[in-house]
Design a protein around this motif. Sequence first.
Motif, PDB file in Angstrom:
ATOM      1  N   GLU A  10       0.738  -1.196   0.026  1.00  0.00           N
ATOM      2  CA  GLU A  10       0.023   0.033   0.058  1.00  0.00           C
ATOM      3  C   GLU A  10       0.847   1.100   0.077  1.00  0.00           C
ATOM      4  OE1 GLU A  10      -3.411   0.607  -0.049  1.00  0.00           O
ATOM      5  OE2 GLU A  10      -3.415  -1.373  -0.749  1.00  0.00           O
TER       6      GLU A  10
ATOM      7  N   ILE B 229       2.583   4.423   0.898  1.00  0.00           N
ATOM      8  CA  ILE B 229       2.790   5.294   2.245  1.00  0.00           C
ATOM      9  C   ILE B 229       2.150   6.864   2.172  1.00  0.00           C
ATOM     10  CG2 ILE B 229       4.310   5.984   3.923  1.00  0.00           C
ATOM     11  CD1 ILE B 229       6.125   3.702   2.411  1.00  0.00           C
TER      12      ILE B 229
ATOM     13  N   ASP C 141       5.077   6.307  14.035  1.00  0.00           N
ATOM     14  CA  ASP C 141       5.897   5.582  12.946  1.00  0.00           C
ATOM     15  C   ASP C 141       5.719   6.563  11.789  1.00  0.00           C
ATOM     16  OD1 ASP C 141       5.952   3.325  14.516  1.00  0.00           O
ATOM     17  OD2 ASP C 141       4.002   2.625  13.974  1.00  0.00           O
ATOM     18  N   THR C 142       6.516   7.667  11.986  1.00  0.00           N
ATOM     19  CA  THR C 142       6.662   8.820  10.977  1.00  0.00           C
ATOM     20  C   THR C 142       8.032   9.026  10.576  1.00  0.00           C
ATOM     21  OG1 THR C 142       4.652   9.684  11.525  1.00  0.00           O
ATOM     22  CG2 THR C 142       5.990  11.109  10.262  1.00  0.00           C
TER      23      THR C 142
ATOM     24  N   ARG D 294      14.090   0.614   4.234  1.00  0.00           N
ATOM     25  CA  ARG D 294      12.834   0.171   4.875  1.00  0.00           C
ATOM     26  C   ARG D 294      12.553  -1.246   4.203  1.00  0.00           C
ATOM     27  NH1 ARG D 294       7.020  -0.325   3.642  1.00  0.00           N
ATOM     28  NH2 ARG D 294       5.866   0.377   5.700  1.00  0.00           N
TER      29      ARG D 294
ATOM     30  N   PRO E  57      10.051  -0.134   9.738  1.00  0.00           N
ATOM     31  CA  PRO E  57       8.908   0.285   9.096  1.00  0.00           C
ATOM     32  C   PRO E  57       8.204   1.593   9.157  1.00  0.00           C
ATOM     33  CG  PRO E  57       8.824  -2.166   9.257  1.00  0.00           C
ATOM     34  CD  PRO E  57       9.693  -1.489  10.344  1.00  0.00           C
TER      35      PRO E  57
ATOM     36  N   ARG F 202       4.907   4.346   8.777  1.00  0.00           N
ATOM     37  CA  ARG F 202       3.426   4.432   7.990  1.00  0.00           C
ATOM     38  C   ARG F 202       3.329   5.561   7.444  1.00  0.00           C
ATOM     39  NH1 ARG F 202      -0.227   4.487  11.062  1.00  0.00           N
ATOM     40  NH2 ARG F 202       0.701   5.232  13.400  1.00  0.00           N
ATOM     41  N   ARG F 203       4.114   6.726   7.487  1.00  0.00           N
ATOM     42  CA  ARG F 203       3.841   8.072   7.094  1.00  0.00           C
ATOM     43  C   ARG F 203       5.040   8.930   6.771  1.00  0.00           C
ATOM     44  NH1 ARG F 203      -0.809  10.907   8.156  1.00  0.00           N
ATOM     45  NH2 ARG F 203      -1.397   9.684  10.122  1.00  0.00           N
TER      46      ARG F 203
END
Length: 363
Positions: free
Chosen positions: A14, A16, A44-45, A96, A103, A105-106
Amino acid sequence: MVQPPPPPDSRRPEPIPLTVLTGFLGAGKTTLLNRWLGDPALSDTVVIVNEFGEIGLDHLLIERVDEDMVLLGAGCLCCTVRGDLIATLEDLLRQRDNGRITPFRRVVIETTGLADPAPILHALIYHPYLVMRYRLQSVVTVVDAVHGAATLDAHLEALRQAAVADRLVLTKEDVARETVALRARLAALNPVAPILPADTPAEQLLGGLFGLDGKGEDVRAWLGADAMADEPEDGRDVNRHDASIQAICLTSEAPVPRPAFEMFLDLLRSGHGPKILRLKGLVALADDPERPLVIHGVQHVVHAPVALPSWPDPDRTSRLVLILNDLDPAFVQRLWDAFLGRPRIDAPDAAALTDNPLAIPGG
């Protein structure tokens, strides 16, 4: 050419979500970014800045990962752009994917105060690999309530930063004498972006259209098309302070023929691409009207369209919002009408359009 979106590929990760944070020098980007990084929802940025020394994150730094990357106490990564932004984004993906970093997420990109954001957005939606792995969600522009009006008067970069925003954040309101005039000017400059206080929750500022699973209110807020309907009754020019930058909303209640839509975009981009600061919309194509396409572009580049599974609300109207720089909105409207088969062109303008469809009548 606008093509149908490719079929879903279960092997492709997906995209990011990515947010661009911009604003002129001293507007308060650092303070806002620090507030965001204190929100557990953003743990998680990855934050991308130009140089570590230019942003006040020192109290959050706990570990240097490598020469260009540090781990923040908030659980986020912060990396610096010493060269090309595209190379930095690609390197983050490699690390990543190879398990060399946790990992994320943003991604949040914080621009320099003197940056014209259009080239940055252009890169984010043009690169064939990055558009598969990142999804531009929002552009957040910070405006200083104390010095904002003077900054807009003196610096074209500040005008462009405000004009391309999805959300405008007004800082230093507690020390400003008044903000009514500045708010009115920002609303005229960019009627599709809400003006929000600095303490607005981070997720409300960072969110965007993509990944919303058909939530109607979020789509309408992203488009901001409703604000375009609020025209002054006295006929005055609300853009009188910033006449070079104006907004327009093109609509069609009937589904749009794909060839007509593609030709309209191609003609507009090839003839006037640099003057299109921002383009976004929701369009029903005649060959698949129940799955509207999300259109997102900067200058002469349009992001690969994303088809929503269904309409987000009962309104089936196609809506295209454009922020234009030195391009007559009336000309763009006439061009749109002509391709939809509903021309409203006066005789002199019709001749100009026929002789040279790329020309701006009267310009």
